[in-house]
Every structure is written in structure tokens, then in C-alpha cells.
Design an enzyme around this catalytic site. Structure first.
Site, PDB file in Angstrom:
ATOM      1  N   GLU A  50      27.875  44.272  10.309  1.00 56.81           N
ATOM      2  CA  GLU A  50      26.877  45.149  10.920  1.00 56.81           C
ATOM      3  C   GLU A  50      25.546  44.845  10.255  1.00 56.81           C
ATOM      4  OE1 GLU A  50      27.947  49.243  10.506  1.00 56.81           O
ATOM      5  OE2 GLU A  50      29.774  49.043  11.703  1.00 56.81           O
ATOM      6  N   ASP A  61      20.971  58.125   8.011  1.00 53.40           N
ATOM      7  CA  ASP A  61      21.247  57.355   6.803  1.00 53.40           C
ATOM      8  C   ASP A  61      20.819  58.083   5.542  1.00 53.40           C
ATOM      9  OD1 ASP A  61      22.293  54.967   8.046  1.00 53.40           O
ATOM     10  OD2 ASP A  61      20.280  54.678   8.842  1.00 53.40           O
ATOM     11  N   TYR A 176      33.735  53.727  15.998  1.00 50.32           N
ATOM     12  CA  TYR A 176      33.332  53.903  14.596  1.00 50.32           C
ATOM     13  C   TYR A 176      33.543  55.376  14.250  1.00 50.32           C
ATOM     14  CZ  TYR A 176      30.215  53.408  10.464  1.00 50.32           C
ATOM     15  OH  TYR A 176      29.670  53.373   9.190  1.00 50.32           O
TER      16      TYR A 176
END
Length: 276
Positions: A50, A61, A176
Site C-alpha cells: 500500500e 491517520d 480491509y
């Protein structure tokens, strides 16, 4: 026609093991070092890569990946340069799948149609765009699928059985699973809870499930790989980059090796897992 991502998961299924999916930020800490890291990842044990598209406001994040984005942007990284990096990587590696991960804003500014053409030409295999929900599939997801790119969606601990079908409807390549509630790199996942969640997701899809967020050690990769088709590691690798830099934040002779050494350890964990 199957994508590299689908081919890789099929090959690993035959091997009887999970994939190690590694995340690094494109252009961190500079373009040349980032490309050297990218090229070294498969040899160190990464099965799928990724590649983060740097963005000024990466809301999902944690501090480590936010800082890596800012380092990359400061060094002049752009989406165009990220696609060029993929093309350079592809010149020597035709097999390792590459997924671009990030946010919609840079793609929107680039132009969706142009971006998909350029990404496909560069050798990108899939996209993870964390701020586009299924209700916005017409924006990017469906055009990406039409262009032959996998569109990978995130499921979380709060994605219940009622919501899952919408999340999975146009997902391809793999799912994911975000193992913790919160931002990247913030806590360690509980393997038993993760395995239960993966089992629940698998009731709704035939796609492989890769688990990420908070995975840092070979012990964790081994535990999670026992009950999932993939393990994603990001913040730990980005931290390895950061800790190898000099006082001015520049790459050193240790930078590439810091990442590859950790990837090799994590790969041992994945390869040592017993599938449940």
C-alpha cells in the site's frame, strides 16, 4: 481478467498462508529514498504494497502517518510523482500488487478520468480511498472498477451486519478490516476479537479479509494471520523511517534497512502462523 491482487491472494491461498501487506508513504522522507524502500519491500517479504498518497489533512491517520505525509509534501511529493514512482517500480517488478491509499481530494483535483488512466498505465492495481462512503460510489469506485482497478473498502468494528452489504457491494480485491476503533497506530488489536470479526465479515463475502491498524510486531502478525487472509502494517514502518532520519529530518544510510529489517521480521510472523 484477474488483477495482480486477486492473483497474489490466490497464490497465497495455495501456499496456505496469509499476505503481509505493507504501507509506506510515497515520497517519505524524499523521493529517491522512498523509491529505494518501495523497490526493497518485496525482497524483504512484503506480498502486497500500500502506497500512501500524501495529503495535508489525513483524518483517519495517527501522528506517525500524518507526519510522514507532511515530510513527503515538504520534499515536493505530488500525486503525479507518486504515479511516476509506481511506473519506475513496475519497470523491475511486474508481479507485486500496489494499492494507492489515501483521500479523495488529491484525486479530485487531479481529475478522476485522467487519474484512472494514468494510474492504470503506471501499474497501479487498486485503490483505498478512506473518505468516500458507498453512497458516493459513482464518484470514483465504479469508474475505477470499469478501468480494471480493484476498489478496496474498509470495514470497522462498528460496521454492523445491516451496514456490511452496502460496504461490500462494490468492493473488490480484498476487504480491509480496521481492527480497532480510532486512528492508525493508536492501539494494539485483540486477536480473538479480530478473528470473530473476520468470521462475521466472511459470512457476507467471498473476498479475502486483511486486518490492519495497530499491528507492530511479528507476534501480532502471527496471531492475526492465523485467522485472516492478510495482515496490514503501516505506522510501525513509517516510524522506522522516522527513527532512521538525522536531526534535520533527512534520510541516512540506515533508512532503507530500518524498514526492510522490520518487514523481514513481520514476514516471519505471517509465515509462521497456523491457519485456524
Amino acid at each position: 481478467m484477474t488483477t495482480r491482487i486477486e492473483q497474489r491472494f490466490a497464490a497465497l491461498k495455495r501456499e496456505g498462508r496469509a499476505a503481509l501487506v505493507t504501507f509506506v508513504t510515497a515520497g517519505d522522507p524524499d523521493r529517491a529514498t522512498s523509491l529505494a524502500i518501495l523497490r526493497a519491500l518485496p525482497g524483504a517479504g512484503a506480498d502486497i504494497i500500500e502506497l500512501g498518497m500524501p495529503f495535508t489533512d489525513p483524518m483517519a491517520d495517527g501522528p506517525a502517518i500524518q507526519a510522514s505525509s507532511l515530510r513527503a509534501l515538504k520534499a515536493g511529493q505530488t500525486l503525479k510523482k507518486t504515479l511516476a514512482m509506481v511506473a519506475e517500480f513496475r519497470a523491475a517488478d511486474a508481479a507485486t500488487p500496489i494499492v494507492l491509499m489515501g483521500y479523495y481530494n488529491p484525486i479530485y483535483i487531479y481529475g478522476v478520468g485522467r487519474f484512472l488512466i494514468d494510474a492504470k498505465a503506471a501499474g497501479v492495481d487498486g485503490l483505498i480511498v478512506v473518505d468516500l462512503p458507498p453512497e458516493e460510489d459513482d464518484e470514483l469506485c465504479l469508474p475505477a472498477l470499469a478501468a480494471g482497478l480493484n476498489f478496496i473498502r474498509l470495514a470497522t468494528p462498528t460496521t454492523n451486519d445491516k451496514r456490511l452489504p452496502a460496504v461490500l457491494a462494490n468492493t473488490s480485491g480484498f476487504v480491509y478490516y480496521v481492527s480497532i476503533t480510532g486512528i492508525t497506530g493508536s492501539a494494539a488489536p485483540d486477536a480473538d476479537k479480530v478473528h470473530a470479526a473476520v468470521t462475521r465479515i466472511k459470512r457476507h463475502t467471498q473476498l479475502p479479509v486483511a486486518v490492519g491498524f495497530g499491528v507492530r510486531t511479528a507476534k501480532q502478525t502471527r496471531a492475526i494471520a492465523a485467522g485472516a487472509e492478510g495482515v496490514v502494517v503501516g505506522s510501525a514502518l513509517v516510524n522506522a523511517v522516522k527513527e532512521s532520519l538525522d536531526k534535520k529530518g533527512k534520510a541516512t544510510s540506515r533508512t532503507v534497512k530500518a524498514v526492510t529489517t522490520l518487514v523481514a521480521e513481520l514476514a516471519k510472523g505471517v509465515r509462521g502462523a497456523r491457519k485456524t
